[in-house]
Design a protein around this motif. Structure first.
Motif, mmCIF file in Angstrom:
data_model
loop_
_atom_site.group_PDB
_atom_site.id
_atom_site.type_symbol
_atom_site.label_atom_id
_atom_site.label_comp_id
_atom_site.label_asym_id
_atom_site.label_seq_id
_atom_site.Cartn_x
_atom_site.Cartn_y
_atom_site.Cartn_z
ATOM 1 N N PHE A 128 42.620 38.626 30.178
ATOM 2 C CA PHE A 128 41.789 39.006 31.320
ATOM 3 C C PHE A 128 40.473 39.637 30.879
ATOM 4 O O PHE A 128 39.465 39.516 31.563
ATOM 5 C CB PHE A 128 42.550 39.896 32.307
ATOM 6 C CG PHE A 128 43.313 39.092 33.314
ATOM 7 C CD1 PHE A 128 42.679 38.587 34.441
ATOM 8 C CD2 PHE A 128 44.649 38.796 33.119
ATOM 9 C CE1 PHE A 128 43.366 37.808 35.369
ATOM 10 C CE2 PHE A 128 45.351 38.011 34.033
ATOM 11 C CZ PHE A 128 44.709 37.524 35.166
ATOM 12 N N THR A 131 37.234 37.818 32.265
ATOM 13 C CA THR A 131 36.318 38.646 33.061
ATOM 14 C C THR A 131 34.953 38.752 32.398
ATOM 15 O O THR A 131 33.926 38.651 33.076
ATOM 16 C CB THR A 131 36.922 40.048 33.284
ATOM 17 O OG1 THR A 131 38.204 39.913 33.900
ATOM 18 C CG2 THR A 131 36.023 40.897 34.172
ATOM 19 N N TRP A 175 33.132 35.517 32.848
ATOM 20 C CA TRP A 175 32.711 35.367 34.238
ATOM 21 C C TRP A 175 31.528 36.276 34.574
ATOM 22 O O TRP A 175 30.559 35.846 35.203
ATOM 23 C CB TRP A 175 33.884 35.649 35.176
ATOM 24 C CG TRP A 175 33.486 35.581 36.617
ATOM 25 C CD1 TRP A 175 33.332 36.620 37.484
ATOM 26 C CD2 TRP A 175 33.160 34.402 37.350
ATOM 27 N NE1 TRP A 175 32.941 36.158 38.703
ATOM 28 C CE2 TRP A 175 32.823 34.799 38.654
ATOM 29 C CE3 TRP A 175 33.116 33.048 37.026
ATOM 30 C CZ2 TRP A 175 32.454 33.889 39.639
ATOM 31 C CZ3 TRP A 175 32.748 32.143 38.001
ATOM 32 C CH2 TRP A 175 32.423 32.566 39.301
ATOM 33 N N LYS A 204 35.266 30.282 36.571
ATOM 34 C CA LYS A 204 36.297 31.027 37.327
ATOM 35 C C LYS A 204 37.707 30.569 36.941
ATOM 36 O O LYS A 204 38.669 31.299 37.106
ATOM 37 C CB LYS A 204 36.080 30.871 38.824
ATOM 38 C CG LYS A 204 36.303 29.472 39.326
ATOM 39 C CD LYS A 204 36.024 29.342 40.803
ATOM 40 C CE LYS A 204 36.062 27.871 41.196
ATOM 41 N NZ LYS A 204 34.956 27.497 42.016
ATOM 42 N N PHE A 215 40.258 32.687 34.920
ATOM 43 C CA PHE A 215 41.215 33.631 35.506
ATOM 44 C C PHE A 215 42.583 32.977 35.704
ATOM 45 O O PHE A 215 43.612 33.629 35.539
ATOM 46 C CB PHE A 215 40.683 34.194 36.824
ATOM 47 C CG PHE A 215 39.507 35.103 36.645
ATOM 48 C CD1 PHE A 215 39.669 36.379 36.132
ATOM 49 C CD2 PHE A 215 38.228 34.677 36.963
ATOM 50 C CE1 PHE A 215 38.589 37.228 35.936
ATOM 51 C CE2 PHE A 215 37.132 35.513 36.785
ATOM 52 C CZ PHE A 215 37.322 36.790 36.264
ATOM 53 N N VAL A 261 40.378 43.806 32.653
ATOM 54 C CA VAL A 261 39.233 43.700 33.565
ATOM 55 C C VAL A 261 38.292 44.890 33.368
ATOM 56 O O VAL A 261 37.071 44.722 33.268
ATOM 57 C CB VAL A 261 39.715 43.591 35.030
ATOM 58 C CG1 VAL A 261 38.564 43.769 36.011
ATOM 59 C CG2 VAL A 261 40.413 42.250 35.270
#
Length: 191
Positions: free
Chosen positions: A118, A122, A125, A136, A139, A168
């Motif tokens: 993650f 993240t 992204w 995306k 994820f 995150v």
């Protein structure tokens, strides 16, 4: 409250882990193995260098920092502090679970797999998602890798959820630092 949450977590783990299918075991083993994803990382690095040239260095360093921070918080800080056994190390659960791999380290809270995947998804992204909406899907990849940890009986759902949060937050912090450094460099070039 903590006992209720722990019971819910164990019950949810047993339900999820009990949904195994023998044909899915080798797939989940492949998904959960860290080395399986080296080709994906190589593709990401190659794409970043091709697409962004010199700018790719900053992006890559930020992503590496986010993953390293997430991993160290999970493995070197939280696991030794919390001391929550992995489900595969819980004697009371041994006859109820479907372990697919060797159990691994003694403690499982929080999941390093969830934290690192993650953190990567993240940071990618946040850095590039506006220009490349397809990122995306990172994820979904991170969620599948994280779920594989429950499937192989290495983590409870809350281990994974907390690892996700650590990842995150690590990415958000590293991207924030990267952007502040970019601003500072731009300001010095103007001045």
């Amino acid at each position: 409250m903590i006992d209720t949450l722990n019971k819910f977590d164990i019950d949810l783990f047993l339900w999820l882990n009990g949904r195994y299918m023998p044909w899915l075991d080798p797939i989940m083993i492949w998904i959960t193995e860290r080395n399986s994803w080296f080709p994906l990382y190589a593709l990401l690095i190659g794409w970043l260098i091709y697409q962004y040239r010199k700018k790719a260095v900053g992006f890559l360093l930020t992503m590496i920092a986010a993953v390293a921070l997430g991993d160290q918080l999970a493995s070197s800080v939280i696991k030794p502090l919390v001391h929550r056994l992995r489900p595969c190390h819980e004697l009371a659960l041994q006859k109820l679970i479907h372990p697919v791999l060797e159990c691994g380290g003694q403690y499982g809270f929080v999941s390093s797999h969830a934290s690192t995947t993650f953190a990567l998804a993240t940071s990618v992204w946040l850095l590039l998602g506006k220009q490349h909406a397809w990122l995306k899907w990172g994820f979904l990849w991170a969620a599948i890798v994280s779920y594989s940890r429950i499937y192989v009986a290495a983590h409870y759902p809350l281990d994974v959820l907390a690892g996700t949060g650590i990842g995150v937050l690590s990415a958000m912090l590293c991207v924030l630092v990267f952007r502040k450094l970019q601003e500072r460099i731009r300001h010095h070039k103007i001045a």
